[in-house]
Design a protein around this motif. Structure first.
Motif, short mmCIF file in Angstrom:
data_model
loop_
_atom_site.label_atom_id
_atom_site.label_comp_id
_atom_site.label_asym_id
_atom_site.label_seq_id
_atom_site.Cartn_x
_atom_site.Cartn_y
_atom_site.Cartn_z
N ALA A 155 0.83 -1.20 0.00
CA ALA A 155 0.00 0.00 0.00
C ALA A 155 0.87 1.25 0.00
CB ALA A 155 -0.90 0.01 1.23
N ARG A 156 0.33 2.31 -0.54
CA ARG A 156 0.98 3.61 -0.40
C ARG A 156 0.70 4.14 1.00
NH1 ARG A 156 2.53 4.77 -5.54
NH2 ARG A 156 1.41 3.60 -7.14
N ARG A 157 1.47 5.09 1.44
CA ARG A 157 1.42 5.54 2.83
C ARG A 157 0.04 6.03 3.26
NH1 ARG A 157 6.32 6.07 5.29
NH2 ARG A 157 8.16 5.94 3.95
N ASP A 158 -0.70 6.63 2.34
CA ASP A 158 -1.99 7.21 2.71
C ASP A 158 -3.17 6.27 2.41
OD1 ASP A 158 -1.74 7.30 -0.02
OD2 ASP A 158 -2.57 9.32 -0.24
N ASP A 159 -2.90 5.00 2.20
CA ASP A 159 -3.94 4.05 1.82
C ASP A 159 -3.92 2.86 2.77
OD1 ASP A 159 -5.73 2.33 0.68
OD2 ASP A 159 -4.68 2.10 -1.22
#
Length: 198
Positions: A138-142
């Motif tokens: 995942a990306r950091r904001d997900d």
């Protein structure tokens, strides 16, 4: 062809690789999740593997000794029967498929591999083995996509397959920009199956 000089260290690990048809079967099961969660950083299917021992950065000079020792380890053991099964995640950030089948044999193989590595004088962080195949990050904001993808895979049950080879794998970290890719340094076939008892 890459004409750059060999770096003084290599980032390597020891792994098993499912056969292409088992990976294709999982890839088909992943299609709905990959369409639903496009922001995940999906691993390339050719890079899918089951890590037995992550060795990190090793001096290039240590690799030949390790190759010889791992060849003997593979040749002395019969293939294992494994399957890819279900899905899960680590900390909402890493999506994986689980591994089923001869898990006792898999743990014994990992123990043997790690002992061989230590016998070559190579130190590494000996983490507990949790058999899995990493699919995406995942990306950091997900923090939603990975658990959703794991739920999509919950009922997945792949066909059984025999482990064909033991792989020493290197990554391209530090070799330029772009995503991380893996390639075999070398791989070795497992020995013949044990004879059936009458």
């Amino acid at each position: 062809m890459d004409d750059r000089p060999e770096p003084p260290t290599r980032r390597v690990f020891v792994a098993l690789a499912p056969p292409d048809d088992a990976k294709d079967e999982l890839a088909r099961a992943l299609r709905p999740a990959s369409a639903r969660y496009p922001r995940l950083r999906w691993n390339r299917i050719e890079d899918w593997h089951i890590t037995l021992a992550f060795l990190g950065e090793l001096p290039t000079t240590a690799v030949p000794l390790l190759q010889s020792a791992l060849a003997g380890t593979a040749g002395a053991r019969p293939a294992l029967e494994l399957a890819l099964r279900g899905g899960g995640h680590f900390d909402h950030r890493l999506l994986w498929s689980g591994v089923a089948g001869d898990l006792d044999g898999l743990h014994r193989l990992a123990d043997d591999v790690r002992e061989v590595v230590r016998s070559c004088g190579i130190g590494f962080r000996d983490r507990p083995l949790y058999p899995h195949l990493t699919l995406a990050r995942a990306r950091r904001d997900d923090l939603v996509s990975v658990p959703g993808g794991a739920a999509d895979l919950a009922a997945f049950a792949g066909r059984p397959w025999p482990t064909a080879r033991l792989h020493l794998v290197g990554s391209n970290i530090g070799r330029g920009p772009g995503p991380i890719h893996y390639r075999d340094v070398e791989s070795w076939p497992f020995g013949p199956a044990a004879p059936a008892h009458r």
